[in-house]
Design an enzyme around this catalytic site. Structure first.
Site, PDB file in Angstrom:
ATOM      1  N   VAL A  11     115.805  40.688  70.739  1.00 38.16           N
ATOM      2  CA  VAL A  11     115.811  40.959  72.173  1.00 38.16           C
ATOM      3  C   VAL A  11     116.802  40.057  72.908  1.00 38.16           C
ATOM      4  O   VAL A  11     117.645  40.534  73.673  1.00 38.16           O
ATOM      5  CB  VAL A  11     114.381  40.813  72.744  1.00 38.16           C
ATOM      6  CG1 VAL A  11     114.393  40.716  74.259  1.00 38.16           C
ATOM      7  CG2 VAL A  11     113.554  42.008  72.317  1.00 38.16           C
ATOM      8  N   ALA A 259     104.040  61.732  60.492  1.00 39.24           N
ATOM      9  CA  ALA A 259     103.073  61.072  59.611  1.00 39.24           C
ATOM     10  C   ALA A 259     103.858  60.313  58.543  1.00 39.24           C
ATOM     11  O   ALA A 259     104.981  60.681  58.206  1.00 39.24           O
ATOM     12  CB  ALA A 259     102.178  62.114  58.972  1.00 39.24           C
ATOM     13  N   CYS A 267     106.322  44.630  66.295  1.00 41.07           N
ATOM     14  CA  CYS A 267     105.752  44.881  67.623  1.00 41.07           C
ATOM     15  C   CYS A 267     104.505  45.751  67.683  1.00 41.07           C
ATOM     16  O   CYS A 267     103.507  45.333  68.252  1.00 41.07           O
ATOM     17  CB  CYS A 267     106.836  45.386  68.545  1.00 41.07           C
ATOM     18  SG  CYS A 267     107.994  44.044  68.878  1.00 41.07           S
TER      19      CYS A 267
END
Ligand SMILES: NC(=O)C1=CN([C@@H]2O[C@H](COP(=O)(O)OP(=O)(O)OC[C@H]3O[C@@H](n4cnc5c(N)ncnc54)[C@H](O)[C@@H]3O)[C@@H](O)[C@H]2O)C=CC1
Ligand SMILES: O=C(O)[C@H]1O[C@H](OP(=O)(O)OP(=O)(O)OC[C@H]2O[C@@H](n3ccc(=O)[nH]c3=O)[C@H](O)[C@@H]2O)[C@H](O)[C@@H](O)[C@@H]1O
Length: 444
Positions: A11, A259, A267
Site C-alpha cells: 500500500v 468457487a 487482507c
C-alpha cells in the site's frame, strides 16, 4: 504537493509511487533498512506488475525517494500517509502497534501543520487513537497547540493489479471532519478523479467502517459460492454454469463469484476476523460473517479431501505435483495462501510434494524453510514427473491451456485436482484425464 508515505509495503509503496507520478514530491519511509536498500538500488521488494516502471520513472525525475531517516521524512510531507501493517493480534483484532508507533514518530518531530492520513486498514475509532498519540507527543514537547488533522482514506487496491487499481479507483473514500484537510485531499486526488467525481467524503468512523464492510462483502460472496459448490457436487449441478447464470443479473454481477480452494491473502482473512472480533466486543455478533470465516477454513481443505477420497488417507510413498503457490495470480505474496494448508495436509499424511509457481518460489522457500518433503521446481512440467496427481491451486495464466498430453505422459496416472476450475470437465473426460473440479457435479 509534498507527501510522505510511511511504510513501503504494497500500500505505502504503490501510494507513494502513484502520487509521485502525478507530480507530487514523495518521500517513502520504512523502518526496514533492507527494503530501503533494495529500493535505493533501483529494485522493488515485491512482485507487482507495472510498479517498478513507475518507481524508476519518478526516482529519475527526482520526485520519489526512499529513506529510513524519520526526521527527514516527517519534515518533508504536509500530507503524511500511514500505510504500515495491521496484522491480526492473538484474539483476531487488528494489532495497531505499528500505526500508533508511526503516529508517535510524527508527533515527536512535526514542526508545522500536517494532514495525517490513515491508509492502513484500521478499526473504527483508530483515527481517535492516532490523534491522541500525536497530541500526547506534541504536549511532551510543549507544542500542544500545534494544528494537525487526522483523515481516514482506506485503500481498495488488489495485489497483482495494485498500480491499475490505485490509478483508476472505483471510489476514493475520505473520512474527515477538518475542512482544510478535506480540501487538500481533494487536490491531491484530483488527477485520479477527473472523468467522474468518485470521491466520497464522510465522517471518519464511517470511512474506517467502509473498508471492512467492502472486504467483508467480497469474502462473503466467495464463501457463499464455495458452499454452494459443495452442494452443487452433491446434487449434480455445475457451479460454473450457476455462476454465469446468476452473474448475468446486474444486481449480482459476475465478479468475485469464483468457487475455489478458499480465499487467502493478507487482507480478507485478517479483516474478516477483525470485524467479527470488533462486533463481538461491541455486543453485536456478526453471524453471517462468522460463518464466512468458518466456510473458508473448511474450503482450504476441500482439495485434500478429494485427494484422500481418491487415494486414501495414508499418502505415504505418494508424490503430488502442485501448480500455483501464491494466494492469487500476479503476486509473490504467500500470506494465508491456501497452498500452505494443502502442502501441510498432504505431507502430514506422508506424501511428498513437487511444486511450481511462476514468481513466488523464493517467497515460498523463505516461508517453508528447508524441507525434505517439498521440492520446488523451476518449470511446471518438471513438477509432474512421476507424480500421482496434479493439484492446481493458483490460476496463473500459463496453467490455463497446458500441454495435456505432457500431463498425461508425465503423471503416473492422469489425475488432476483442479482447485480453480480452470479446465472444462467434458474436455478432460474426452482427453482421458480424471478431473476433479470444485462444484462441478453435473459434468463429472
Ligand atoms: N496488501 C494489500 O493489498 C492491501 C493492504 N491494505 C492495508 O494496508 C496496510 C499495509 O498493508 P501492506 O502494504 O500489505 O503491508 P506490508 O506488510 O507489505 O508493509 C508494511 C510496511 O510498513 C513498515 N513499517 C512498519 N512500521 C513502520 C513505521 N513505524 N515506520 C515506517 N514503516 C513502518 C514495514 O517495515 C513494512 O515494510 C494494512 O493495514 C493492510 O490491511 C489495504 C488495501 C490493500
Ligand atoms: O484490503 C485489501 O488488502 C484488499 O483485499 C482484496 O485484495 P487481494 O487480497 O489483493 O486479492 P483478491 O483479488 O481480492 O483475492 C483475495 C482472495 O480471494 C480469492 N478469490 C477471489 C475472487 C473469487 O471470485 N474467488 C476467490 O476465491 C483469491 O483467490 C484470493 O485468495 C480486495 O479485493 C481489495 O479490494 C482490498 O483492497
Amino acid at each position: 504537493m509534498k507527501v510522505t508515505a510511511i511504510g513501503t509495503g504494497y500500500v505505502g509503496l504503490v501510494t507513494g509511487a502513484c502520487l509521485a507520478e502525478m507530480g507530487n514530491h514523495v518521500v517513502c519511509l520504512d523502518v526496514n533498512p533492507e527494503k530501503i536498500r533494495i529500493l535505493n538500488e533501483g529494485q522493488i521488494p515485491i512482485h507487482e506488475p507495472g510498479l517498478l516502471e513507475v518507481v524508476r520513472r519518478n526516482v529519475e525525475a527526482g520526485r520519489l525517494q526512499f529513506t529510513t531517516d524519520v526526521d527527514m521524512a516527517v519534515q518533508h510531507g504536509t500530507m503524511l500517509f500511514i500505510g504500515v501493517g495491521t496484522p491480526p493480534d492473538e484474539d483476531g483484532s487488528a494489532d495497531l502497534q505499528y500505526v500508533v508507533a508511526a503516529a508517535r514518530s510524527i508527533g515527536q518531530r512535526m514542526t508545522d501543520y500536517k494532514v495525517i492520513v490513515d491508509k492502513s486498514t484500521v478499526p473504527v475509532g483508530t483515527a481517535d487513537k492516532v490523534r491522541a498519540a500525536v497530541k500526547e507527543e506534541l504536549v511532551k514537547r510543549g507544542l500542544g497547540d500545534m494544528a494537525f488533522a487526522v483523515v481516514s482514506n482506506p485503500e481498495f487496491l488488489k495485489e497483482g493489479a495494485a498500480v491499475e487499481d490505485f490509478s483508476k479507483p472505483d471510489r476514493i473514500i475520505v473520512g474527515s471532519d477538518d475542512e482544510q484537510a478535506t480540501l487538500l485531499m481533494r487536490a491531491l486526488y484530483a488527477p485520479f478523479n477527473r472523468t467522474q467525481d468518485r470521491m466520497v467524503v464522510m465522517d471518519v468512523r464511517s470511512a474506517e467502517f467502509t473498508k471492512y464492510a467492502a472486504n467483508a462483502m467480497l469474502a462473503t460472496r466467495i464463501s457463499f459460492m464455495n458452499e454452494l459448490a459443495l452442494l452443487a457436487e452433491r446434487v449434480g449441478a455445475d457451479i460454473e454454469l450457476v455462476r454465469r447464470g446468476i452473474g448475468s443479473d446486474p444486481r449480482i454481477g459476475y465478479q468475485f463469484l469464483y468457487a475455489g480452494a478458499g480465499y487467502g491473502g493478507s487482507c480478507f482473512p485478517k479483516d474478516v476476523k477483525a470485524l467479527v472480533k470488533a462486533a463481538s466486543d461491541a455486543g453485536i455478533p456478526l453471524k453471517v460473517l462468522t460463518a464466512v470465516e468458518e466456510a473458508n477454513e473448511r474450503q482450504k481443505h476441500v482439495l485434500v479431501d478429494k485427494v484422500v477420497a481418491r487415494f486414501g488417507s495414508d499418502l505415504k510413498g505418494r508424490r503430488f505435483a502442485i501448480w500455483g503457490l501464491a494466494f492469487k495470480p500476479n503476486t509473490d505474496d504467500m500470506r494465508e495462501a491456501p497452498s500452505l494448508v494443502i502442502i501441510d495436509e498432504l505431507t502430514k499424511r506422508g506424501a511428498t510434494v513437487a511444486a511450481y509457481d511462476p514468481v513466488s518460489m523464493p517467497e515460498t522457500a523463505r516461508v517453508l524453510g528447508p524441507r525434505d518433503d517439498v521440492t520446488l521446481v523451476d518449470r511446471a512440467e518438471a513438477a509432474l514427473q512421476g507424480a500421482d496427481a496434479l493439484l492446481i491451486v493458483t490460476e496463473w495464466k500459463e496453467f490455463r491451456t497446458p500441454d495435456f498430453d505432457a500431463i498425461k505422459g508425465s503423471l503416473k496416472a492422469p489425475v488432476v485436482f483442479d482447485g480453480r476450475n480452470l479446465y472444462d470437465p467434458k474436455l478432460m473426460k474426452a482427453l482421458g484425464i480424471e478431473h476433479y473440479g470444485i462444484g462441478r457435479g453435473a459434468t463429472v
